[in-house]
Scaffold this active site. Sequence first.
Site, PDB file in Angstrom:
ATOM      1  CB  CYS A 212      -8.795   2.063   0.474  1.00 38.63           C
ATOM      2  SG  CYS A 212      -9.124   3.578   1.400  1.00 38.63           S
ATOM      3  CG  HIS A 265      -5.030   4.398  -0.277  1.00 39.56           C
ATOM      4  ND1 HIS A 265      -6.236   3.973  -0.763  1.00 39.56           N
ATOM      5  CD2 HIS A 265      -4.122   3.436  -0.641  1.00 39.56           C
ATOM      6  CE1 HIS A 265      -6.085   2.828  -1.408  1.00 39.56           C
ATOM      7  NE2 HIS A 265      -4.809   2.481  -1.331  1.00 39.56           N
ATOM      8  CG  HIS A 277      -3.806  -0.851  -2.678  1.00 43.44           C
ATOM      9  ND1 HIS A 277      -3.782   0.495  -2.979  1.00 43.44           N
ATOM     10  CD2 HIS A 277      -3.100  -1.451  -3.690  1.00 43.44           C
ATOM     11  CE1 HIS A 277      -3.092   0.704  -4.092  1.00 43.44           C
ATOM     12  NE2 HIS A 277      -2.673  -0.463  -4.544  1.00 43.44           N
TER      13      HIS A 277
END
Length: 308
Positions: A212, A265, A277
Amino acid sequence: MSIATGLINVTVATLWTDAQSPRLIDEESVRNPVQIEAWLERLSPEERKALLDEKRIQSQILYGEIVYILEETGDWAHVVIPNQFSKKNKLGYPGWVPLVHITKIERDDEEEFTDHQIVIVTDKITTLYGENKTGIIPLSYNTVLPLLSEQEDLLEVHTPHGNAFIQKEAATAFDSVDEIPKKNGEGIINEASRFQGLLYLWGGMSAYGYDCSGFSYNIFKASGYLIPRDAKEQAEKGFRVEKEEVLPGDLLFFSYEEGKGALHHVGIYYGDGQMIHSPTPGEKIVIQTIEGTFYEKEWCETRRYWNE
């Protein structure tokens, strides 16, 4: 402590937690040349997930990138990556790399790779060619190399393999890293959208797979902004933005316990209540609606690095 300088001489070198981190299944990632596609195709979903769960990988480093060697043990080097900012070491992101992935240079020669016109690879994957126009190795998106000359359809570059060539259509030349045009939010989203469907890779920092924060780091680097490597530190820099003022290109951060726990995240706001993402092992880069998902409750911070 004496610190040596080196250049990564493979398509992408994996930064391991320690010299014991690679498994037998990871052999193709630690040899030279690295067989990155073969390695990733061989990994089962469970073996990919174990790279995260067992904390085997820290990050990755692209061809031609500078590393500082802190120590050598057997066939391994403990290095830091100065272009990947981290609180783990003030010199750069730390970890272990096979010595065969490093070409040592004199510290005085470092200027040849930093104070120079540059070429940045814009294709997802292209080929580095030798003098006789035979392929040397693949190069990933965002690989940066010093520019020596421009020819009709080729860019001559300085590399750990000596002078070599990249197809002009696969890369862009700039006077320096600082001269890479800074994109606005829409430009960042357009760049990120190119990677829809790419499978997540823990620690990934190349067009073969991103995690991420590796995804946000590389999209912003290609857009003219050098941001920290990890999500937690990305959330501490830039400009804080209120949720109701979020715009495409802003970074969204998510924490456990409905936004009150540990940050885990990062995604890039896409617009219309969506983000793009790289979610988690086993999933692909995707444009996803936030409302109605657990991300809606875990959204804890928004940061803006870009400007008009």
